[in-house]
Design a protein around this motif. Structure first.
Motif, PDB file in Angstrom:
ATOM      1  N   PHE A  73       0.855  -1.153  -0.029  1.00  0.00           N
ATOM      2  CA  PHE A  73       0.206  -0.015   0.177  1.00  0.00           C
ATOM      3  C   PHE A  73       0.944   1.350   0.047  1.00  0.00           C
ATOM      4  O   PHE A  73       0.632   2.058  -0.788  1.00  0.00           O
ATOM      5  CB  PHE A  73      -0.789   0.000   1.170  1.00  0.00           C
ATOM      6  N   LYS A  74       2.064   1.155   0.912  1.00  0.00           N
ATOM      7  CA  LYS A  74       2.712   2.451   0.973  1.00  0.00           C
ATOM      8  C   LYS A  74       3.512   2.893  -0.396  1.00  0.00           C
ATOM      9  O   LYS A  74       3.323   4.005  -0.803  1.00  0.00           O
ATOM     10  CB  LYS A  74       3.855   2.240   2.152  1.00  0.00           C
ATOM     11  N   ASN A  75       3.971   1.947  -1.102  1.00  0.00           N
ATOM     12  CA  ASN A  75       4.618   1.921  -2.356  1.00  0.00           C
ATOM     13  C   ASN A  75       3.753   2.503  -3.492  1.00  0.00           C
ATOM     14  O   ASN A  75       4.072   3.265  -4.437  1.00  0.00           O
ATOM     15  CB  ASN A  75       5.519   0.875  -2.755  1.00  0.00           C
ATOM     16  N   ALA A  76       2.358   1.747  -3.487  1.00  0.00           N
ATOM     17  CA  ALA A  76       1.338   1.965  -4.566  1.00  0.00           C
ATOM     18  C   ALA A  76       1.093   3.347  -4.195  1.00  0.00           C
ATOM     19  O   ALA A  76       0.800   4.260  -5.278  1.00  0.00           O
ATOM     20  CB  ALA A  76       0.154   1.142  -4.303  1.00  0.00           C
ATOM     21  N   LEU A  77       0.750   4.041  -3.165  1.00  0.00           N
ATOM     22  CA  LEU A  77       0.516   5.377  -2.769  1.00  0.00           C
ATOM     23  C   LEU A  77       1.477   6.365  -3.102  1.00  0.00           C
ATOM     24  O   LEU A  77       1.312   7.321  -3.808  1.00  0.00           O
ATOM     25  CB  LEU A  77       0.159   5.454  -1.372  1.00  0.00           C
ATOM     26  N   VAL A  78       2.789   5.954  -2.916  1.00  0.00           N
ATOM     27  CA  VAL A  78       4.041   6.868  -3.378  1.00  0.00           C
ATOM     28  C   VAL A  78       4.257   6.838  -4.911  1.00  0.00           C
ATOM     29  O   VAL A  78       4.267   8.096  -5.293  1.00  0.00           O
ATOM     30  CB  VAL A  78       5.307   6.257  -2.486  1.00  0.00           C
ATOM     31  N   VAL A 129     -10.863   0.951   4.804  1.00  0.00           N
ATOM     32  CA  VAL A 129     -10.825   2.655   4.617  1.00  0.00           C
ATOM     33  C   VAL A 129     -10.056   2.854   3.224  1.00  0.00           C
ATOM     34  O   VAL A 129     -10.386   3.717   2.715  1.00  0.00           O
ATOM     35  CB  VAL A 129      -9.994   3.131   5.916  1.00  0.00           C
ATOM     36  N   ALA A 130      -8.711   2.176   2.964  1.00  0.00           N
ATOM     37  CA  ALA A 130      -7.960   2.563   1.713  1.00  0.00           C
ATOM     38  C   ALA A 130      -9.071   2.368   0.392  1.00  0.00           C
ATOM     39  O   ALA A 130      -9.120   2.974  -0.315  1.00  0.00           O
ATOM     40  CB  ALA A 130      -7.039   1.578   1.691  1.00  0.00           C
ATOM     41  N   LEU A 131      -9.897   1.300   0.605  1.00  0.00           N
ATOM     42  CA  LEU A 131     -10.758   0.994  -0.541  1.00  0.00           C
ATOM     43  C   LEU A 131     -11.935   2.274  -0.597  1.00  0.00           C
ATOM     44  O   LEU A 131     -12.261   2.767  -1.836  1.00  0.00           O
ATOM     45  CB  LEU A 131     -11.522  -0.364  -0.519  1.00  0.00           C
ATOM     46  N   LEU A 132     -12.215   2.665   0.291  1.00  0.00           N
ATOM     47  CA  LEU A 132     -13.225   3.918   0.567  1.00  0.00           C
ATOM     48  C   LEU A 132     -12.288   5.287  -0.237  1.00  0.00           C
ATOM     49  O   LEU A 132     -12.985   5.918  -1.046  1.00  0.00           O
ATOM     50  CB  LEU A 132     -13.765   4.198   1.939  1.00  0.00           C
ATOM     51  N   GLY A 133     -11.218   5.684   0.259  1.00  0.00           N
ATOM     52  CA  GLY A 133     -10.215   6.356  -0.257  1.00  0.00           C
ATOM     53  C   GLY A 133      -9.956   6.460  -1.706  1.00  0.00           C
ATOM     54  O   GLY A 133     -10.211   7.472  -2.556  1.00  0.00           O
ATOM     55  N   ILE A 148      -8.418  10.661   3.019  1.00  0.00           N
ATOM     56  CA  ILE A 148      -8.754   9.150   3.255  1.00  0.00           C
ATOM     57  C   ILE A 148      -7.647   8.384   3.203  1.00  0.00           C
ATOM     58  O   ILE A 148      -7.386   7.494   3.912  1.00  0.00           O
ATOM     59  CB  ILE A 148     -10.027   8.775   2.897  1.00  0.00           C
ATOM     60  N   LEU A 149      -6.909   8.333   2.197  1.00  0.00           N
ATOM     61  CA  LEU A 149      -5.647   7.318   1.943  1.00  0.00           C
ATOM     62  C   LEU A 149      -4.732   7.698   2.816  1.00  0.00           C
ATOM     63  O   LEU A 149      -4.020   6.870   3.290  1.00  0.00           O
ATOM     64  CB  LEU A 149      -5.314   7.845   0.459  1.00  0.00           C
ATOM     65  N   LEU A 150      -4.469   8.986   3.150  1.00  0.00           N
ATOM     66  CA  LEU A 150      -3.418   9.249   4.207  1.00  0.00           C
ATOM     67  C   LEU A 150      -3.877   8.851   5.285  1.00  0.00           C
ATOM     68  O   LEU A 150      -2.996   8.343   6.203  1.00  0.00           O
ATOM     69  CB  LEU A 150      -3.163  10.740   4.114  1.00  0.00           C
ATOM     70  N   VAL A 151      -5.157   8.792   5.774  1.00  0.00           N
ATOM     71  CA  VAL A 151      -5.524   8.441   7.161  1.00  0.00           C
ATOM     72  C   VAL A 151      -5.175   6.779   7.253  1.00  0.00           C
ATOM     73  O   VAL A 151      -4.991   6.290   8.190  1.00  0.00           O
ATOM     74  CB  VAL A 151      -7.018   8.546   7.305  1.00  0.00           C
ATOM     75  N   ALA A 152      -5.519   6.190   6.001  1.00  0.00           N
ATOM     76  CA  ALA A 152      -5.345   4.891   6.047  1.00  0.00           C
ATOM     77  C   ALA A 152      -3.732   4.382   6.191  1.00  0.00           C
ATOM     78  O   ALA A 152      -3.454   3.618   6.808  1.00  0.00           O
ATOM     79  CB  ALA A 152      -5.817   4.121   4.564  1.00  0.00           C
ATOM     80  N   LEU A 153      -3.031   5.305   5.361  1.00  0.00           N
ATOM     81  CA  LEU A 153      -1.662   5.035   5.787  1.00  0.00           C
ATOM     82  C   LEU A 153      -1.018   5.357   7.123  1.00  0.00           C
ATOM     83  O   LEU A 153      -0.283   4.536   7.581  1.00  0.00           O
ATOM     84  CB  LEU A 153      -0.720   6.073   4.775  1.00  0.00           C
ATOM     85  N   PHE A 154      -1.670   6.232   7.741  1.00  0.00           N
ATOM     86  CA  PHE A 154      -1.468   6.371   9.347  1.00  0.00           C
ATOM     87  C   PHE A 154      -1.973   5.289   9.784  1.00  0.00           C
ATOM     88  O   PHE A 154      -1.196   4.641  11.095  1.00  0.00           O
ATOM     89  CB  PHE A 154      -2.075   7.717   9.867  1.00  0.00           C
ATOM     90  N   LEU A 155      -3.327   4.636   9.629  1.00  0.00           N
ATOM     91  CA  LEU A 155      -3.422   3.418  10.393  1.00  0.00           C
ATOM     92  C   LEU A 155      -2.693   2.336  10.446  1.00  0.00           C
ATOM     93  O   LEU A 155      -2.645   1.338  10.940  1.00  0.00           O
ATOM     94  CB  LEU A 155      -4.876   3.055  10.040  1.00  0.00           C
TER      95      LEU A 155
END
Length: 626
Positions: free
Chosen positions: A30-35, A98-102, A110-117
């Motif tokens: 998830f982290k690398n996909a987001l980056v 949560v990530a799916l919702l983002g 929302i995606l950054l909240v998922a990353l924090f979680l």
């Protein structure tokens, strides 16, 4: 190496290993996909620059380690760790929701909240991950278990990073990243249900919620044992050092090697394979025990190959840059760089695995999870400081190659500082090097040395390095009683002084020194330490046993403890023995790379420890060792 892999077939390790592997994989997916998305599709999500977004993402992921590690450590000491692992895996499933919702709502917050979680998920799993191993593994399995966990973690990081990049770049819609994450999280939860119970060591613990006071308290627990605390600092330094190198891979691949995006993956893969192999080799090199002598060996490699990487880095870009991977590999300089990165990973595994095992073994069981939480906090702090220092140096005009050299020199300075504070690391290294490079040591009866409590070890005396060989075989520190003249030798005496040896002299030469030695021996045995003595009182110059003196009988009469007879064979006639001559009618073993043997007999009760009885037992242990 087969013994550590056999753990993968046991219920007490395999479900936990799969759970932690999938967790590390999912974090990095998830982290690398987001980056990647924020780097290449930033305009579709926000007006912030990609460089700012990637640093914000990195900071958000690591923030929970500072805020909640102390709480995570308390929970892992208060509750069953297997149950906590299942709850954390359920949290991971919810986070992927949560990530799916983002992704569906196209919402960066929302995606950054998922990353924090996800960072929170890793924070709470960290103390469980390392504190559960000593509960499910035996002492001799700790190194192998930690090696598998470290190797698995780095492989999971590599595979998760690759999968995240591929999904972000190849999938028709980024929601596939969340679907993949949901699947991995669900698998992790299913595996976690197979983890055996790991009862809480302190179920009555009252959990404090103030992160600052609890963090300080956890660090205080770690500082109660100096070796444990310095091991934590060593691990934290390793993460700073490794993260500093890993963070430069994209820029290094493009601006120094002249490669493309695929070359970044190659650098990461080579480094990761090195760490994994080094971790797995630890069990073979340490014979399945916690061998902290590998730590200085690892730090030497980290320094040497860090410096060599700086010198191996090309001074200018190759013609035609950026190059395809095949063209980059056709350059001779690229292979030296890849070898250095592999060696850095290899020696990093030698460095960090024994330190993790040492923390688990020497931490108080009722505080172990909180000490590991303190380790996680310091790891995060060191990585942040390393990133800031690297950014400052690079912004001031320092090249990446020079940054690597500076980091390697700092690594040498840190290593010297730690080993000066705890000489046990370097002494174990000297002992390990002696019996793995100069000789081939075979030991029998090691289980006869008690795991705790005082005992007197006795052995025949055949060479100047007998204490080092015995210390290498025994996993507990030993205090040797030795002739004061050897104790004062310039080089070997330095080693023995740091081993806290006890100098002794004959009564006719210095009666006060002899009495002081017996007083110190009594004090050490009363404190539960091991004391070793050579009852012959001298190194043999014939290869035969000399009559045993009554000193051992006097020692155990004052402090009744078991006496452990031992016999060394194969050192007589070597470079370190007193003189040449026939040894028990057998040819001399003059070569330095010959086999030596240490036989350890059953404990003898204090009342039976007469000189004649002990000499007979040692003579019997010598036997026909060939």
């Amino acid at each position: 190496m087969s013994s550590q892999f056999s753990l993968l077939g046991t219920r007490r390790f395999a479900p936990f290993f799969a759970t932690q592997f999938l967790g590390a994989f999912n974090d990095n997916l998830f982290k690398n996909a987001l980056v990647v998305l924020l780097t290449f599709q930033a305009a579709a999500w926000t007006t912030l620059a990609p460089e700012v977004l990637t640093n914000i993402a990195a900071g958000i992921f690591i923030l929970p380690f500072f805020l909640f590690s102390a709480t995570a450590g308390q929970l892992a000491d208060k509750f069953d760790k297997a149950r906590l692992a299942r709850l954390v895996k359920l949290l991971e499933v919810l986070i992927m929701g949560v990530a799916l919702l983002g992704f569906v709502s196209h919402s960066l917050p929302i995606l950054l909240v998922a990353l924090f979680l996800l960072g929170l998920h890793s924070t709470f799993f960290g103390p469980v991950k390392y504190a559960i191993l000593p509960q499910h593994l035996r002492d001799h399995e700790l190194v192998g278990g930690n090696a598998l966990v470290e190797a698995g973690t780095f492989v999971a990081i590599l595979l998760g990073t690759l999968a995240g990049g591929l999904l972000a770049g190849a999938a028709a819609h980024p929601t596939w990243v969340a679907y993949a994450g949901l699947l991995v999280a669900a698998l992790g939860y299913l595996f976690s249900r197979g983890i055996p119970a790991a009862p809480a060591p302190v179920p009555q613990l009252v959990v404090g919620l103030n992160p600052f006071s609890e963090t300080w308290r956890n660090i205080g627990f770690a500082r109660q044992n100096r070796t444990v605390f310095l091991s934590i600092l060593g691990i934290s330094w390793f993460w700073l050092y490794g993260a500093l190198f890993l963070a430069q891979f994209p820029a290094y691949a493009r601006n120094v090697l002249g490669g493309n995006e695929a070359s970044v993956t190659l650098l990461l893969a080579v480094f990761t394979i090195g760490v994994g192999l080094g971790s797995l080799l630890c069990e073979r090199l340490s014979a399945g025990h916690v061998e902290i002598g590998l730590v200085p060996f690892g730090s030497i490699g980290l320094t040497v190959f860090g410096i060599d990487l700086a010198f191996a880095s090309p001074a200018q870009l190759p013609l035609g840059a950026p190059l395809e991977l095949t063209r980059l590999l056709a350059l001779h300089a690229s292979w030296r760089v890849l070898f250095d990165l592999f060696a850095l990973g290899l020696f990093g595994g030698f460095f960090v695995v024994p330190l993790y095992a040492l923390i688990q073994l020497r931490s108080a069981p009722e505080q172990r999870a909180r000490i590991i939480a303190a380790n996680n906090i310091l790891n995060a702090l060191f990585m942040v400081c390393g990133a800031l220092a690297a950014a400052g140096l690079l912004s001031s005009g320092v090249s990446i190659a020079v940054l690597f050299a500076i980091a390697a020199l700092c690594n040498a300075a840190v290593a010297v500082y730690i080993y000066s504070l705890v000489p046990e690391f370097m002494l174990r290294f000297v002992a390990w090097l002696l019996v793995h490079s100069v000789y081939r040591l075979r030991q029998q009866g090691l289980e006869n040395i008690p795991a705790e409590g005082g005992a007197v070890l006795i052995c025949n005396h055949v060479s100047f390095v007998d204490p080092i060989v015995i210390a290498a075989a025994c996993r507990r520190p030993i205090r040797f009683v030795m002739d004061h003249r050897i104790y004062r030798q310039p080089l070997i005496g330095f080693v023995f002084r740091h081993m806290h040896a006890i100098p002794i002299a004959p009564a006719r030469e210095d009666a006060s020194m002899m009495e002081a030695a017996f007083e110190e021996v009594a004090h050490a045995l009363s404190a539960g330490e091991l004391v070793a003595i050579f009852p012959e009182g001298r190194i043999t110059d014939t290869g035969e046993l000399y009559p045993f003196r009554p000193g051992v009988q006097r020692i155990v009469a004052r402090t009744p403890v078991p006496v452990i007879p031992m016999a060394l064979q194969g050192l007589w006639g070597s470079f370190f023995s007193r003189k040449d001559g026939p040894a028990m009618s057998r040819p001399l073993r003059r070569g330095m790379f010959s086999r030596i043997c240490l036989n350890i007999g059953a404990p003898v009760a204090p009342g039976e420890a007469t000189p004649e009885r002990l000499q007979s037992l040692v003579a019997g242990l010598r036997g026909d060792w060939r």
